[in-house]
Design an enzyme around this catalytic site. Structure first.
Site, short mmCIF file in Angstrom:
data_model
loop_
_atom_site.label_atom_id
_atom_site.label_comp_id
_atom_site.label_asym_id
_atom_site.label_seq_id
_atom_site.Cartn_x
_atom_site.Cartn_y
_atom_site.Cartn_z
CB CYS A 93 -3.29 -2.85 -1.88
SG CYS A 93 -4.59 -1.76 -1.25
CD GLU A 112 2.88 8.43 -4.39
OE1 GLU A 112 3.08 7.33 -4.91
OE2 GLU A 112 3.74 9.35 -4.39
CG ASN A 113 -0.08 13.04 2.87
OD1 ASN A 113 0.84 13.15 3.67
ND2 ASN A 113 -1.09 13.88 2.82
CD GLU A 124 -7.13 -0.19 -6.77
OE1 GLU A 124 -6.42 -1.11 -7.19
OE2 GLU A 124 -6.67 0.80 -6.17
#
Length: 136
Positions: free
Chosen positions: A85, A43-44, A54
């Site tokens: 997603c 994450e960011n 993935e």
């Protein structure tokens, strides 16, 4: 082979960088050459700039010199198996045939397996980029 991939995905999931959502995801794929490549979500604080597990596993596969996915497993600390997603479905489809199995798992042991074609029916591929009469 999916049990080995689930174990590899779970091991890398524990190293996911998810301080904002606490939603740790790991992915492991086996290339057609037989090598296992892993990735975890990163994450960011600028949320759309994160990387999915993935995508990380696919990048590791390409960096290692392999080019095709034979099988992939994804695991998350969720109550039910979580599918990739939409963007990751397309990324997987870029490197996997429609009959390649995607196994989704939870850390509590639940699993769900589907093919790439089931996850992404009507996928966009390079054939859609062909234009009549050549390039425009």
């Amino acid at each position: 082979m999916s049990d080995k991939l689930i174990d590899a995905a779970n091991a890398v999931r524990a190293r996911a960088y998810a301080p904002y959502s606490d939603f740790q995801v790991g992915a492991a794929l086996r290339s057609v050459e037989g090598h296992v490549h892993v990735g975890c979500n990163v994450e960011n604080v600028a949320y759309p700039e994160g990387t999915c597990a993935e995508a990380g596993a696919i990048a590791a596969m390409i960096a290692a010199g392999d080019t095709r996915i034979a099988e992939i497993a994804v695991i998350a600390n969720a109550s039910a198996p979580v599918p990739p997603c939409g963007g990751c479905r397309q990324k997987i489809a870029e490197f996997a045939a429609g009959d390649v199995v995607v196994t989704m798992a939870t850390t509590s042991g639940a699993t769900l397996s589907m093919t790439v074609a089931q996850l992404l029916p009507g996928r966009f591929d390079a054939g859609h980029m062909d234009v009549a009469g050549g390039a425009t």
